[in-house]
Design a protein around this motif. Structure first.
Motif, PDB file in Angstrom:
ATOM      1  N   GLY B 115       0.909  -1.447  -0.001  1.00  9.40           N
ATOM      2  CA  GLY B 115       0.114   0.068   0.001  1.00  9.40           C
ATOM      3  C   GLY B 115       0.816   1.283   0.116  1.00  9.40           C
ATOM      4  N   LYS B 116       2.149   1.091   0.438  1.00 10.09           N
ATOM      5  CA  LYS B 116       3.061   2.300   0.192  1.00 10.09           C
ATOM      6  C   LYS B 116       3.471   2.602  -1.130  1.00 10.09           C
ATOM      7  N   PHE B 117       3.200   1.837  -2.114  1.00  9.03           N
ATOM      8  CA  PHE B 117       3.680   2.068  -3.384  1.00  9.03           C
ATOM      9  C   PHE B 117       2.634   2.835  -3.947  1.00  9.03           C
ATOM     10  N   GLN B 118       3.007   4.043  -5.109  1.00  3.32           N
ATOM     11  CA  GLN B 118       2.074   4.792  -5.594  1.00  3.32           C
ATOM     12  C   GLN B 118       1.260   4.074  -6.599  1.00  3.32           C
ATOM     13  N   ALA B 119       1.803   3.152  -7.343  1.00  8.61           N
ATOM     14  CA  ALA B 119       1.191   2.431  -8.524  1.00  8.61           C
ATOM     15  C   ALA B 119      -0.232   1.692  -7.751  1.00  8.61           C
ATOM     16  N   VAL B 120       0.038   0.889  -6.648  1.00  6.87           N
ATOM     17  CA  VAL B 120      -0.753   0.277  -6.013  1.00  6.87           C
ATOM     18  C   VAL B 120      -1.936   1.218  -5.416  1.00  6.87           C
ATOM     19  N   GLN B 121      -1.481   2.340  -4.817  1.00  4.57           N
ATOM     20  CA  GLN B 121      -2.521   3.469  -4.399  1.00  4.57           C
ATOM     21  C   GLN B 121      -3.330   3.826  -5.421  1.00  4.57           C
ATOM     22  N   GLN B 122      -2.834   4.172  -6.440  1.00  4.75           N
ATOM     23  CA  GLN B 122      -3.847   4.718  -7.568  1.00  4.75           C
ATOM     24  C   GLN B 122      -4.817   3.763  -8.111  1.00  4.75           C
ATOM     25  N   SER B 123      -4.142   2.528  -8.063  1.00  4.06           N
ATOM     26  CA  SER B 123      -5.173   1.506  -8.579  1.00  4.06           C
ATOM     27  C   SER B 123      -6.336   1.133  -7.755  1.00  4.06           C
ATOM     28  N   LEU B 124      -5.862   1.190  -6.535  1.00  2.00           N
ATOM     29  CA  LEU B 124      -7.034   1.242  -5.352  1.00  2.00           C
ATOM     30  C   LEU B 124      -8.050   2.376  -5.265  1.00  2.00           C
ATOM     31  N   ALA B 125      -7.448   3.559  -5.686  1.00  2.00           N
ATOM     32  CA  ALA B 125      -8.135   4.805  -5.627  1.00  2.00           C
ATOM     33  C   ALA B 125      -9.399   4.721  -6.784  1.00  2.00           C
ATOM     34  N   VAL B 126      -8.818   4.121  -7.957  1.00  2.00           N
ATOM     35  CA  VAL B 126      -9.827   3.902  -9.011  1.00  2.00           C
ATOM     36  C   VAL B 126     -10.944   2.963  -8.674  1.00  2.00           C
ATOM     37  N   MET B 127     -10.402   1.690  -8.025  1.00  2.00           N
ATOM     38  CA  MET B 127     -11.555   0.987  -7.626  1.00  2.00           C
ATOM     39  C   MET B 127     -12.297   1.340  -6.442  1.00  2.00           C
ATOM     40  N   ALA B 128     -11.848   2.164  -5.599  1.00  2.00           N
ATOM     41  CA  ALA B 128     -12.645   2.734  -4.533  1.00  2.00           C
ATOM     42  C   ALA B 128     -13.905   3.603  -5.227  1.00  2.00           C
ATOM     43  N   CYS B 129     -13.423   4.381  -6.230  1.00  2.00           N
ATOM     44  CA  CYS B 129     -14.255   5.327  -6.899  1.00  2.00           C
ATOM     45  C   CYS B 129     -15.488   4.397  -7.625  1.00  2.00           C
ATOM     46  N   GLU B 130     -14.944   3.419  -8.103  1.00  2.00           N
ATOM     47  CA  GLU B 130     -16.254   2.544  -8.913  1.00  2.00           C
ATOM     48  C   GLU B 130     -17.196   1.762  -7.575  1.00  2.00           C
ATOM     49  N   VAL B 131     -16.751   1.488  -6.574  1.00  2.00           N
ATOM     50  CA  VAL B 131     -17.392   1.175  -5.467  1.00  2.00           C
ATOM     51  C   VAL B 131     -18.325   2.113  -4.845  1.00  2.00           C
ATOM     52  N   ALA B 132     -17.713   3.506  -4.882  1.00  2.00           N
ATOM     53  CA  ALA B 132     -18.578   4.318  -4.356  1.00  2.00           C
ATOM     54  C   ALA B 132     -19.803   5.002  -5.352  1.00  2.00           C
ATOM     55  N   ALA B 133     -19.397   4.736  -6.425  1.00  2.00           N
ATOM     56  CA  ALA B 133     -20.562   4.870  -7.508  1.00  2.00           C
ATOM     57  C   ALA B 133     -21.742   3.959  -7.464  1.00  2.00           C
ATOM     58  N   VAL B 134     -21.176   2.595  -7.273  1.00  2.00           N
ATOM     59  CA  VAL B 134     -22.148   1.451  -7.288  1.00  2.00           C
ATOM     60  C   VAL B 134     -23.163   1.594  -5.820  1.00  2.00           C
ATOM     61  N   GLU B 135     -22.386   1.966  -4.925  1.00  2.00           N
ATOM     62  CA  GLU B 135     -23.004   2.063  -3.400  1.00  2.00           C
ATOM     63  C   GLU B 135     -23.990   3.283  -3.703  1.00  2.00           C
ATOM     64  N   ALA B 136     -23.595   4.449  -4.323  1.00  2.00           N
ATOM     65  CA  ALA B 136     -24.681   5.573  -4.198  1.00  2.00           C
ATOM     66  C   ALA B 136     -25.858   5.256  -5.353  1.00  2.00           C
ATOM     67  N   ALA B 137     -25.447   4.502  -6.581  1.00  2.00           N
ATOM     68  CA  ALA B 137     -26.577   4.107  -7.350  1.00  2.00           C
ATOM     69  C   ALA B 137     -27.340   3.183  -6.808  1.00  2.00           C
ATOM     70  N   ALA B 138     -27.175   2.083  -5.828  1.00  2.00           N
ATOM     71  CA  ALA B 138     -27.793   1.357  -5.411  1.00  2.00           C
ATOM     72  C   ALA B 138     -29.010   1.824  -4.183  1.00  2.00           C
ATOM     73  N   ALA B 139     -28.135   2.773  -3.342  1.00  2.00           N
ATOM     74  CA  ALA B 139     -28.990   3.400  -2.498  1.00  2.00           C
ATOM     75  C   ALA B 139     -30.145   4.444  -3.139  1.00  2.00           C
ATOM     76  N   ALA B 140     -29.607   5.190  -4.277  1.00  2.00           N
ATOM     77  CA  ALA B 140     -30.830   6.096  -4.708  1.00  2.00           C
ATOM     78  C   ALA B 140     -31.614   5.177  -5.705  1.00  2.00           C
ATOM     79  N   MET B 141     -31.511   4.203  -6.185  1.00  2.00           N
ATOM     80  CA  MET B 141     -32.631   3.221  -6.557  1.00  2.00           C
ATOM     81  C   MET B 141     -33.446   2.769  -5.760  1.00  2.00           C
ATOM     82  N   ALA B 142     -32.758   2.132  -4.558  1.00  2.00           N
ATOM     83  CA  ALA B 142     -33.602   1.870  -3.407  1.00  2.00           C
ATOM     84  C   ALA B 142     -34.679   2.922  -2.982  1.00  2.00           C
ATOM     85  N   ALA B 143     -34.282   4.231  -2.779  1.00  2.00           N
ATOM     86  CA  ALA B 143     -34.779   5.361  -2.270  1.00  2.00           C
ATOM     87  C   ALA B 143     -36.091   5.627  -3.377  1.00  2.00           C
ATOM     88  N   ARG B 144     -35.742   5.557  -4.750  1.00  2.00           N
ATOM     89  CA  ARG B 144     -36.752   5.877  -5.763  1.00  2.00           C
ATOM     90  C   ARG B 144     -37.892   4.450  -5.607  1.00  2.00           C
TER      91      ARG B 144
END
Lengths: 379, 237
Positions: B115-144
């Protein structure tokens, strides 16, 4: 950042009426002009439009009424700016002042600064630029070398800023400068609010790859400004700038820069599009709908006084990728010549050329991903 | 989150963590969650279902928890199944991210944690963004779905958008999770495949990318360019 919970977006008052009023106002007041101006419209400078928008009460909305503001809730402002961006309104002239300089002066500025600058900002007449980047300090912002020495007459500024958007059209710059001699990195920095007509300031254009003059370099040659130009606390510039950056990372401008192209794509496709075009419209719709949920949730968190630094960075990262990929994905699907005269072709060409900047401005993609990684506990 | 939903989630976690067959989940009554109270059910809303399925996607992705929950509604159409699957996907992606963060903070290479390597950090940041997007989409869909009283037609836009967004995240999320884990993540023994294999399966179930992109794209084409924005703003905010 364990699990992204949606924060309820719940502005006070009648939001539907706010939207309807603004849409009506835009129908009567938005300049027709060149369709290309609707792309990346928060970089489109139109002082007449900004003044009219200010007179209608849509600039400086969150500032207190005693400074000419609208006393409105931040989420009411959010509704207004997303409508302006979705309509492709030319909001570039007042954008920086309205989004960050005004709120920062309200938060950290002296009473004299508030009285002097905020009413003009709220009228859509007083424009500001951001003095952060320098030739040796871009992503590495703490490498700022421009100095300001306190003398009996005031602050003497020497140094250079670069990539300053709109400096040639702005009245004032909020500059991050080194006020403590011998200080290093993020210590010893302060923010000064400098009128751009002060003697000793030279502004030179930098023409961008689209042929536009947005960027500038600014030279400070023994520029003398009053003691009262200091904003907030001496030596606390870094902290203030970090807070300022939070205001600029999660707004709807981070995913709507290419929206005019999406509108043109849908309109050109008609009611019965071929499968490849329908599929692309579907994919882009899923993205924009999701981004809007993320951006609104983050805005609601900010408005509630929380500090959603990581969420804001997620919005910027995903939003920039979306608005940057869109022209490339559209070009891969639609049949359109580079020089065609259709709205779709003109917007496509303009946005293909403008879009490399989307993941540079406001913090590069790499810096933003680094902030997210820190939020994950990796640094 | 309401106190009632907190309790529901506590129960779901207790029942689903380590569960290897569906019987105890049935016994806990999750088939009755979405059944109205006057019909003998718990009268939960879709956001309750989302919360439980999110936990199921994280803790017991192999068990047919969505089928069990939807059985309370009788015969249901594809969009209901797609909606339930989005919540499972959000949970499973969250779990893949947690496992990945734990792994790179623990595993040492070249004398420091991955996790101290920038290449790994950048990859996981990309992954975290995708997960956040799906979390938001799922919650908003449920609310609708809750705002429309489970009206699948009124919520068809959100279900299509959320399933499509979740589908598109699967490739990025599974690829990065496996990449940062290295060989250990490719073993049957390690927990990562427990969530990545179901994610791969769910992407193609109840409407793959092309299916929902056509449904949504044709719906939006009918709205027109300006109509899309008016529809987005009328639906939320």
């Amino acid at each position: 950042m364990q699990g992204f919970a949606l924060y309820p977006f719940d502005p006070p008052g009648d939001v539907a009426a706010l939207r309807a009023d603004l849409r009506g106002w835009l129908a009567a007041n938005q300049p027709r002009g060149d369709v290309v101006k609707r792309a990346n419209c928060w970089a489109s400078f139109d002082a007449d439009f900004s003044r009219a928008l200010g007179a209608a009460g849509y600039v400086g909305m969150t500032l207190p009424a005693r400074y000419g503001g609208g006393d409105r809730h931040p989420l009411e402002r959010y509704v207004v700016i997303e409508e302006l961006l979705a309509a492709g309104a030319p909001v570039g002239a007042h954008w920086i002042a309205d989004r960050q300089t005004g709120p920062l002066i309200l938060r950290y500025g002296s009473e004299a600064q508030r009285q002097r600058y905020l009413p003009g900002i709220a009228k859509g007449e007083l424009y500001a630029c951001i003095g952060l980047s320098e030739p040796g300090a871009g992503s590495d912002l703490a490498a700022v070398r421009t100095t300001a020495r306190e003398t009996s007459e005031g602050w003497r500024i020497n140094g250079q800023k670069i990539w300053t958007t709109g400096a040639h059209l702005s009245h004032v710059i909020l500059a991050l400068v080194r006020t403590e001699e011998g200080s290093e990195r993020n210590a010893g920095l302060s923010q000064l609010l400098v009128d751009l007509d002060t003697p000793g300031i030279t502004i030179r254009p930098i023409i961008d790859m689209a042929g536009h003059h947005d960027f500038n370099e600014i030279f400070f040659d023994d520029v003398l400004v009053p003691h009262g130009a200091l904003v907030g606390e001496r030596g606390q510039g870094w902290k203030q700038v970090t807070a300022e950056l939070g205001l600029e990372r999660s707004g709807p401008e981070r995913y709507l820069s290419s929206h005019a192209l999406f509108v043109a794509l849908i309109d050109a496709a008609g009611a019965d599009p071929e499968p490849a075009v329908a599929g692309l419209i579907g994919e882009l719709t899923a993205e924009i709908w999701t981004l809007r949920q993320l951006s609104m949730s983050t805005a609601a968190k900010l408005a509630a006084g929380e500090d959603p630094m990581v969420e804001a960075s997620v919005v910027k990262e995903l939003g920039n990728a979306f608005e940057q990929d869109m022209p490339r994905r559209v070009q891969a699907i639609v049949t359109s010549g580079w020089d065609d005269a259709s709205d779709l072709a003109k917007l496509l060409r303009a946005l293909l050329i403008a879009s490399p900047s989307f993941s540079l401005r406001g913090g590069t993609r790499e810096v933003i991903r680094g902030i997210i990684a820190r939020g994950l506990g990796l640094r | 989150m309401s106190a009632a939903r907190e309790m529901l989630c506590d129960t779901a976690r207790a029942v689903l963590s380590g569960a290897t067959d569906i019987a105890p989940v049935e016994e806990a009554g999750f088939a009755l969650l979405l059944v109205p109270e006057d019909e003998g059910g718990f009268g939960g809303d879709w956001s309750d279902a989302h919360a439980v399925l999110h936990i199921a996607g994280m803790a017991a992705p192999d068990l047919p928890v969505a089928d069990l929950m939807l059985s309370g509604l009788g015969e249901v159409s594809l969009p209901y199944r797609a909606a339930a699957t989005v919540s499972l996907m959000a949970g499973a992606m969250g779990q893949a991210l947690s496992l990945s963060i734990d792994h790179v903070n623990t595993r040492q290479q070249f004398g420091r944690p991955l996790g101290k390597f920038q290449a790994v950090q950048q990859s996981l940041a990309v992954m975290a963004c995708e997960v956040a997007a799906v979390e938001a989409a799922a919650a908003a869909m449920a609310a609708r779905l809750d705002a429309t009283g489970f009206d699948i037609d009124a919520a068809s836009f959100e279900i299509a958008a959320a399933k499509l967004r979740a589908n598109r995240a699967v490739g990025v999320v599974t690829a990065i999770a496996h990449q940062v884990h290295g060989a250990i993540g490719f073993t049957r023994e390690y927990d990562l495949q427990r969530v990545t294999i179901p994610l791969m399966r769910w992407r193609g179930e109840h409407g793959n990318d092309a299916y929902w992109a056509q449904v949504l794209g044709r719906q939006v084409a009918g709205l027109g360019g300006r109509g899309l924005w008016e529809s987005l703003t009328a639906r939320t905010g």
